[in-house]
Design a protein around this motif. Structure first.
Motif, PDB file in Angstrom:
ATOM      1  N   UNK A   1      78.852  -2.940  58.138  1.00 52.27           N
ATOM      2  CA  UNK A   1      78.731  -4.060  59.072  1.00 52.27           C
ATOM      3  C   UNK A   1      77.257  -4.361  59.299  1.00 52.27           C
ATOM      4  N   UNK A   2      76.920  -5.653  59.287  1.00 52.09           N
ATOM      5  CA  UNK A   2      75.530  -6.098  59.447  1.00 52.09           C
ATOM      6  C   UNK A   2      75.292  -6.613  60.861  1.00 52.09           C
ATOM      7  N   UNK A   3      74.065  -6.409  61.346  1.00 54.96           N
ATOM      8  CA  UNK A   3      73.669  -6.893  62.667  1.00 54.96           C
ATOM      9  C   UNK A   3      72.381  -7.706  62.528  1.00 54.96           C
ATOM     10  N   UNK A   4      72.407  -8.919  63.082  1.00 53.17           N
ATOM     11  CA  UNK A   4      71.231  -9.788  63.116  1.00 53.17           C
ATOM     12  C   UNK A   4      70.984 -10.253  64.540  1.00 53.17           C
ATOM     13  N   UNK A   5      69.735 -10.588  64.823  1.00 49.98           N
ATOM     14  CA  UNK A   5      69.357 -11.083  66.140  1.00 49.98           C
ATOM     15  C   UNK A   5      68.628 -12.409  66.010  1.00 49.98           C
ATOM     16  N   UNK A   6      68.830 -13.269  66.996  1.00 45.33           N
ATOM     17  CA  UNK A   6      68.055 -14.504  67.138  1.00 45.33           C
ATOM     18  C   UNK A   6      67.624 -14.544  68.596  1.00 45.33           C
ATOM     19  N   UNK A   7      66.330 -14.471  68.826  1.00 44.45           N
ATOM     20  CA  UNK A   7      65.811 -14.399  70.193  1.00 44.45           C
ATOM     21  C   UNK A   7      64.767 -15.497  70.387  1.00 44.45           C
ATOM     22  N   UNK A   8      64.795 -16.096  71.563  1.00 39.08           N
ATOM     23  CA  UNK A   8      63.826 -17.157  71.856  1.00 39.08           C
ATOM     24  C   UNK A   8      63.447 -17.119  73.328  1.00 39.08           C
TER      25      UNK A   8
END
Length: 129
Positions: free
Chosen positions: A86-93
């Motif tokens: 399982x892959x985990x990605x983040x998008x933060x702003x």
């Protein structure tokens, strides 16, 4: 050199397989989708600096408002690649202005989240493109 100066003032950061910085590449874990999703959701519910605003298990996304050290908005994407991968990605702003730039703080936060997940699940690795 000039690129590094402008990167420092970016207000948005997204992890992916294509990014040059290895610490910000998608992390792959040896875990079933449901296990990893539950772990990540619990991690943010237990963090006093975070408020989970939306959870969409069908889309593999968790939206979080982060209050400290700088106010920002985070979307965590969890994707089943294989039955036990399982892959985990983040998008933060962030909308906060900073004389020193917000990018280093955003990057530090993403790395700390990956480190916390690494303690709870076996990291298979990152993909080199």
């Amino acid at each position: 050199m000039l690129d590094n100066l402008f990167v420092r003032f970016k207000k948005q950061l997204e992890t992916s397989d294509q990014i040059k910085d290895d610490s910000l590449k998608t992390h792959y874990y040896k875990a079933k989708y449901n296990q990893l999703f539950a772990t990540v959701e619990k991690l943010f519910h237990e963090d006093a600096d975070c408020l989970v605003t939306t959870v969409s298990k069908e889309h593999g996304e968790i939206a979080v408002e982060v209050s400290k050290p700088i106010p920002c908005f985070l979307i965590v994407t969890i994707v089943a690649v294989k039955p036990m991968e399982t892959a985990v990605d983040f998008n933060i702003s962030s909308e906060k202005l900073s004389l020193l730039g917000t990018y280093p703080d955003l990057k530090k936060r993403i790395i700390s989240y990956y480190e916390r997940i690494n303690q709870l699940h076996t990291l298979i690795g990152i993909k080199n493109s």
